[in-house]
Design an enzyme around this catalytic site. Structure first.
Site, PDB file in Angstrom:
ATOM      1  N   LYS A  85     -26.341-105.456  -1.302  1.00 45.49           N
ATOM      2  CA  LYS A  85     -26.260-105.373  -2.774  1.00 45.49           C
ATOM      3  C   LYS A  85     -24.889-105.884  -3.215  1.00 45.49           C
ATOM      4  CE  LYS A  85     -26.556-102.126  -6.659  1.00 45.49           C
ATOM      5  NZ  LYS A  85     -27.246-100.969  -7.227  1.00 45.49           N
TER       6      LYS A  85
ATOM      7  N   GLU B 117     -23.371-102.045  -0.434  1.00 41.80           N
ATOM      8  CA  GLU B 117     -22.910-102.570  -1.731  1.00 41.80           C
ATOM      9  C   GLU B 117     -21.404-102.766  -1.779  1.00 41.80           C
ATOM     10  OE1 GLU B 117     -23.850-100.037  -5.085  1.00 41.80           O
ATOM     11  OE2 GLU B 117     -23.186-101.525  -6.534  1.00 41.80           O
TER      12      GLU B 117
HETATM   13  C1  5MM Z   1     -22.096-101.254  -9.599  1.00 40.58           C
HETATM   14  O1  5MM Z   1     -22.852-100.138  -9.912  1.00 40.58           O
HETATM   15  C2  5MM Z   1     -24.153-100.054  -9.350  1.00 40.58           C
HETATM   16  C3  5MM Z   1     -25.097-101.008 -10.009  1.00 40.58           C
HETATM   17  O2  5MM Z   1     -25.100-100.722 -11.387  1.00 40.58           O
HETATM   18  P1  5MM Z   1     -24.897-101.895 -12.428  1.00 40.58           P
HETATM   19  O3  5MM Z   1     -26.115-102.770 -12.274  1.00 40.58           O
HETATM   20  O4  5MM Z   1     -24.825-101.205 -13.746  1.00 40.58           O
HETATM   21  O5  5MM Z   1     -23.631-102.605 -12.059  1.00 40.58           O
HETATM   22  C4  5MM Z   1     -24.667 -98.620  -9.532  1.00 40.58           C
HETATM   23  O6  5MM Z   1     -25.698 -98.346  -8.633  1.00 40.58           O
HETATM   24  C5  5MM Z   1     -23.543 -97.656  -9.386  1.00 40.58           C
HETATM   25  O7  5MM Z   1     -23.155 -97.605  -8.068  1.00 40.58           O
HETATM   26  C6  5MM Z   1     -24.049 -96.322  -9.921  1.00 40.58           C
HETATM   27  O8  5MM Z   1     -24.234 -96.463 -11.310  1.00 40.58           O
HETATM   28  C7  5MM Z   1     -23.151 -95.158  -9.593  1.00 40.58           C
HETATM   29  O9  5MM Z   1     -21.899 -95.343 -10.088  1.00 40.58           O
HETATM   30  P2  5MM Z   1     -20.815 -94.164  -9.925  1.00 40.58           P
HETATM   31  O10 5MM Z   1     -19.546 -94.813 -10.380  1.00 40.58           O
HETATM   32  O11 5MM Z   1     -21.243 -93.081 -10.834  1.00 40.58           O
HETATM   33  O12 5MM Z   1     -20.788 -93.748  -8.504  1.00 40.58           O
END
Ligand code: 5MM
Length: 359
Positions: free
Chosen positions: A226, A184
């Site tokens: 991702k 990602e």
């Molecule tokens: C970009 O964040 C990931 C995808 O979530 P969205 O669809 O809301 O953008 C998400 O998997 C993110 O990596 C997690 O929520 C973990 O975030 P943190 O900042 O807590 O590591």
């Protein structure tokens, strides 16, 4: 013997990666770290406690019919160890529902030395040992997020390449442990840059990521990408149409993502649920038949947010919140088929949007 083990491991990785994007399903990201989850809870007026986080995650994974449109769920270290109120481990709940368990394994983005305003994601140090433990627990895939900030003179080459190399080293370790890496690299939406700048940067980032994945001998057939969609910055005065976003995103991915990758599962990045579905839909409606990879979703906020606002910590609203999760998941499955329409957001009373049954 060693050759056979390697071959079997590769077959397992390819099978898992294929299953994650099969039947027009997608991933549900529920891997918010404690601080991110607490931030979202605070905004919704929910107490920021271990029990509230556990209850929210139990609500999500027990959503009736979730597995019809969700292939895998990305958990967080706290969550993968948690249990339902009745004592059933979350990992078992997912397995019984036919949903593949995944785990976020980075430990967050920290300041990158000598690069003011930029970040490097950390967590490689004891990763081999942690992956072995997660694999024992039942995880079949993992996730690592790198963050690229857009701004005046940003991102730097140093930040892009450092994050790309770390992503590739993580991916290689995952595959060694038999876990499919979800890779990602996120170009953030914050900023006033136009869509063209996001397109240029996303392509540059992806090219660097795939150069490093190749250098680290990652099997592309056994991974999922991702990425962000190609979007104008949140503060940009021109907010492009759904079709312009779809065209720019697919153009960028075609240029930078090898055909050997089985699936691309977008993050939502703060887009509303409706907009994320509409943009995903436009990509599939316009291009699906000509693309080498599945174009899927791995949303957190774009699936969870409306439901969290219904729940707000009240068990009396749990069923309605689960219906909202199921609704967003089904809309995104329809978007994978290019069959999502705005009308699905306002179905006649007591009728859910129709999704064809997954084989
Ligand atoms: C970009 O964040 C990931 C995808 O979530 P969205 O669809 O809301 O953008 C998400 O998997 C993110 O990596 C997690 O929520 C973990 O975030 P943190 O900042 O807590 O590591």
């Amino acid at each position: 013997m060693e050759v056979d083990r390697h071959k079997m491991n590769t077959q397992k990785l390819i099978a898992t990666a294929g299953a994650l994007v099969a039947n027009d399903k997608g991933l549900l990201a529920m891997d918010e770290s404690t601080s991110t989850c607490n931030k979202r809870f605070a905004a919704a007026g929910i107490p920021q406690t271990v029990e509230a986080r556990r209850a929210w995650r139990e609500l999500i994974i027990t959503t009736p019919g979730l597995s019809q449109s969700i292939s895998g769920a990305i958990l967080y270290d706290e969550t993968i160890r948690q249990k339902k109120k009745d004592g059933t481990p979350f990992v078992k709940v997912l397995a019984d529902a036919g949903i593949i368990a995944g785990i976020k394994v980075d430990i967050g983005a920290k300041a990158l030395a000598a690069h003011p305003g930029e970040k490097i994601t950390e967590g490689l140090d004891d990763l081999r040992e942690r992956l072995a433990e997660y694999s024992q627990t039942g995880a079949l895939f993992a996730k690592w997020r790198a963050v690229i900030t857009v701004g005046d003179g940003l991102p730097s080459r140093g930040c892009i390449d450092a994050n790309a190399q770390v992503l590739a080293r993580y991916a290689a370790l995952c595959q060694e442990a038999g876990l499919v890496p979800v890779v990602e690299p996120e170009v953030l939406m914050e900023g006033s840059h136009p869509l063209a700048r996001c397109a240029e940067l996303t392509e540059e980032v992806l090219r660097s990521v795939f150069t490093q994945l190749y250098a680290q001998r990652v099997t592309l057939e056994g991974m999922i990408l991702k990425p962000n969609m190609v979007l104008p910055g949140l503060g940009c005065p021109t907010q492009d149409s759904v079709n312009v976003v779809a065209d720019a995103t697919v153009t960028c991915l075609r240029r930078a993502v090898p055909a050997a990758v089985p699936g691309i599962a977008f993050l939502s990045g703060g887009q509303t649920g409706e907009l994320a579905s509409a943009r995903l839909n436009a990509m599939n409606a316009r291009f699906r038949s000509g693309l080498p990879w599945a174009v899927a979703f791995s949303f957190a906020r774009a699936i969870q947010q409306p439901a969290m606002e219904i729940w707000r910590g009240n068990q009396a609203d749990a069923a309605a919140a689960q219906q909202a999760i199921r609704h967003r998941a089904m809309c995104n499955q329809a978007a994978r088929r290019g069959e999502y329409t705005a009308a699905m957001e306002n179905p006649p009373a007591n009728r859910e949007p129709q999704a064809k049954s997954a084989a």
